[in-house]
Scaffold this active site. Structure first.
Site, PDB file in Angstrom:
ATOM      1  N   LYS A  33     -44.330 -20.106  38.166  1.00 65.03           N
ATOM      2  CA  LYS A  33     -45.245 -20.500  37.066  1.00 65.03           C
ATOM      3  C   LYS A  33     -44.559 -21.427  36.071  1.00 65.03           C
ATOM      4  O   LYS A  33     -44.419 -21.125  34.885  1.00 65.03           O
ATOM      5  CB  LYS A  33     -45.798 -19.273  36.338  1.00 65.03           C
ATOM      6  CG  LYS A  33     -46.700 -18.410  37.180  1.00 65.03           C
ATOM      7  CD  LYS A  33     -47.409 -17.357  36.349  1.00 65.03           C
ATOM      8  CE  LYS A  33     -48.178 -16.390  37.218  1.00 65.03           C
ATOM      9  NZ  LYS A  33     -47.296 -15.463  37.981  1.00 65.03           N
ATOM     10  N   ILE A  60     -41.947 -29.059  29.837  1.00 68.33           N
ATOM     11  CA  ILE A  60     -42.042 -30.513  30.018  1.00 68.33           C
ATOM     12  C   ILE A  60     -41.455 -30.892  31.374  1.00 68.33           C
ATOM     13  O   ILE A  60     -40.615 -30.161  31.929  1.00 68.33           O
ATOM     14  CB  ILE A  60     -41.315 -31.267  28.886  1.00 68.33           C
ATOM     15  CG1 ILE A  60     -39.826 -30.883  28.847  1.00 68.33           C
ATOM     16  CG2 ILE A  60     -41.976 -31.006  27.541  1.00 68.33           C
ATOM     17  CD1 ILE A  60     -38.971 -31.811  28.006  1.00 68.33           C
ATOM     18  N   THR A  73     -37.579 -30.679  32.087  1.00 66.48           N
ATOM     19  CA  THR A  73     -37.034 -29.324  32.194  1.00 66.48           C
ATOM     20  C   THR A  73     -37.446 -28.669  33.514  1.00 66.48           C
ATOM     21  O   THR A  73     -36.641 -28.028  34.188  1.00 66.48           O
ATOM     22  CB  THR A  73     -37.506 -28.467  30.997  1.00 66.48           C
ATOM     23  OG1 THR A  73     -37.072 -29.088  29.797  1.00 66.48           O
ATOM     24  CG2 THR A  73     -36.965 -27.047  31.071  1.00 66.48           C
TER      25      THR A  73
HETATM   26  O1  6AU Z   1     -50.771  -6.696  43.126  1.00 65.38           O
HETATM   27  P1  6AU Z   1     -49.815  -6.644  41.954  1.00 65.38           P
HETATM   28  O2  6AU Z   1     -50.497  -6.388  40.651  1.00 65.38           O
HETATM   29  O3  6AU Z   1     -48.681  -5.694  42.183  1.00 65.38           O
HETATM   30  O4  6AU Z   1     -49.112  -8.085  41.890  1.00 65.38           O
HETATM   31  C1  6AU Z   1     -49.805  -9.252  41.598  1.00 65.38           C
HETATM   32  C2  6AU Z   1     -48.881 -10.441  41.727  1.00 65.38           C
HETATM   33  C3  6AU Z   1     -47.707 -10.421  40.761  1.00 65.38           C
HETATM   34  C4  6AU Z   1     -48.119 -11.356  39.635  1.00 65.38           C
HETATM   35  O5  6AU Z   1     -46.999 -12.009  39.067  1.00 65.38           O
HETATM   36  C5  6AU Z   1     -49.054 -12.351  40.337  1.00 65.38           C
HETATM   37  O6  6AU Z   1     -49.602 -11.652  41.461  1.00 65.38           O
HETATM   38  N1  6AU Z   1     -50.188 -12.865  39.522  1.00 65.38           N
HETATM   39  C6  6AU Z   1     -50.426 -14.263  39.376  1.00 65.38           C
HETATM   40  C7  6AU Z   1     -49.811 -15.291  40.195  1.00 65.38           C
HETATM   41  C8  6AU Z   1     -49.626 -15.109  41.610  1.00 65.38           C
HETATM   42  O7  6AU Z   1     -49.584 -16.394  39.751  1.00 65.38           O
HETATM   43  C9  6AU Z   1     -51.388 -14.718  38.472  1.00 65.38           C
HETATM   44  C10 6AU Z   1     -52.261 -13.796  37.865  1.00 65.38           C
HETATM   45  O8  6AU Z   1     -53.192 -14.173  37.161  1.00 65.38           O
HETATM   46  N2  6AU Z   1     -52.075 -12.468  38.097  1.00 65.38           N
HETATM   47  C11 6AU Z   1     -51.083 -11.980  38.915  1.00 65.38           C
HETATM   48  O9  6AU Z   1     -50.999 -10.762  39.100  1.00 65.38           O
HETATM   49  O10 6AU Z   1     -46.580 -10.946  41.449  1.00 65.38           O
END
Ligand code: 6AU
Length: 258
Positions: free
Chosen positions: A94, A98, A101
């Protein structure tokens, strides 16, 4: 709004992104739209989960920065498993800074993400310079890597609104074929060319204590029109991750094709 649209799998052939093509080819061959989030904290656990769920997934998503003992050997062995089982590696970094970086975060440091990842994601909030930086760094690395923009989140109270999501769609269209889709909760591109991977998926829970919200595969695939599902704790937290992965794989495939 509910989209109620079918899977994007049939339009795969019209794509001109090699990363997207590879993903859809793996999904078709393995009959799997499942991405497992392996949010464990050691190399041993990470490789163990990858090997166990490998036959059932099209993508393994990880957070390299939560692995305590990460070395270049971790990424080398992960790549071996990805090739052995035929899945892609998605580093859930994620990026949100900028361009200058982000380029360094992507290619340097302990993790050297650009040397092993197939897919990475980024927030759109810094603007197009972030995407341009990542695209440039990919070109230098000589590897084909696809970008997903985080256009919606699964967590309660997140600050993303419809206008922000619509801007993500516009930015993603402009950045195709480097940008191949979204992390989101519903279909955003009516053509399905830019696909959606949806996190927040679990059958046995509605959420956690820190705002995560879960939906069922049926709801996200049928009612919201997403293309791929990301399951973390529902699989790596279960007693038998391989069995759980097989169950989520078969269930989600049959929701779309059964
Ligand atoms: O099924 P979980 O809740 O154990 O894991 C969900 C995974 C985690 C979060 O960092 C990621 O999905 N995630 C993301 C991503 C993939 O970008 C975005 C989001 O809105 N919600 C989320 O849970 O690794």
């Amino acid at each position: 709004p509910e989209t109620n649209v079918p899977s994007a799998l049939p339009v795969a052939a019209s794509s001109s992104s090699p990363v997207r093509d590879q993903l859809y080819s793996i999904a078709e061959k393995k009959r799997s739209i499942l991405c497992v989030a392996a949010d464990v904290q050691s190399t041993k656990e990470l490789l163990g989960i990858a090997d166990a769920v490998g036959p059932h997934i099209c993508v393994l998503k990880l957070h390299a920065d939560i692995i305590q003992d990460w070395t270049t050997d971790t990424s080398r062995r992960l790549r071996e498993l990805a090739d052995k089982h035929s899945f892609m590696l998605f580093e859930d970094r994620k990026f949100a800074d900028i361009g200058n970086t982000v380029v360094a975060q992507f290619s340097a440091g302990v993790h050297r993400i650009s040397s092993w990842a197939d897919i990475v994601n980024a927030h759109a909030i810094p603007g197009p310079g972030l995407i341009e930086g990542l695209r440039h760094a990919c070109a230098i690395s000589g590897r084909m890597i696809g970008l997903l923009l985080v256009a919606q989140m699964s967590s309660k109270g997140n600050l993303i609104d419809e206008r922000y999501t619509a801007t993500c769609l516009r930015m993603a269209r402009e950045a195709f074929p480097f940008c191949i889709g979204f992390i989101a909760q519903e279909r955003l591109d009516p053509t399905g060319k830019l696909f959606v991977m949806a996190p927040g998926v679990q059958l046995d829970s509605k959420g956690d204590q820190l705002g995560q919200q879960y939906n069922s595969p049926q709801y996200l695939l049928k009612r919201k029109g997403v293309d791929f599902l990301i399951v973390g704790r529902g699989i790596y937290g279960s007693e038998e991750p391989a069995k759980a992965a097989q169950m989520y794989k078969e269930l989600s495939w049959s929701v779309l094709h059964g």
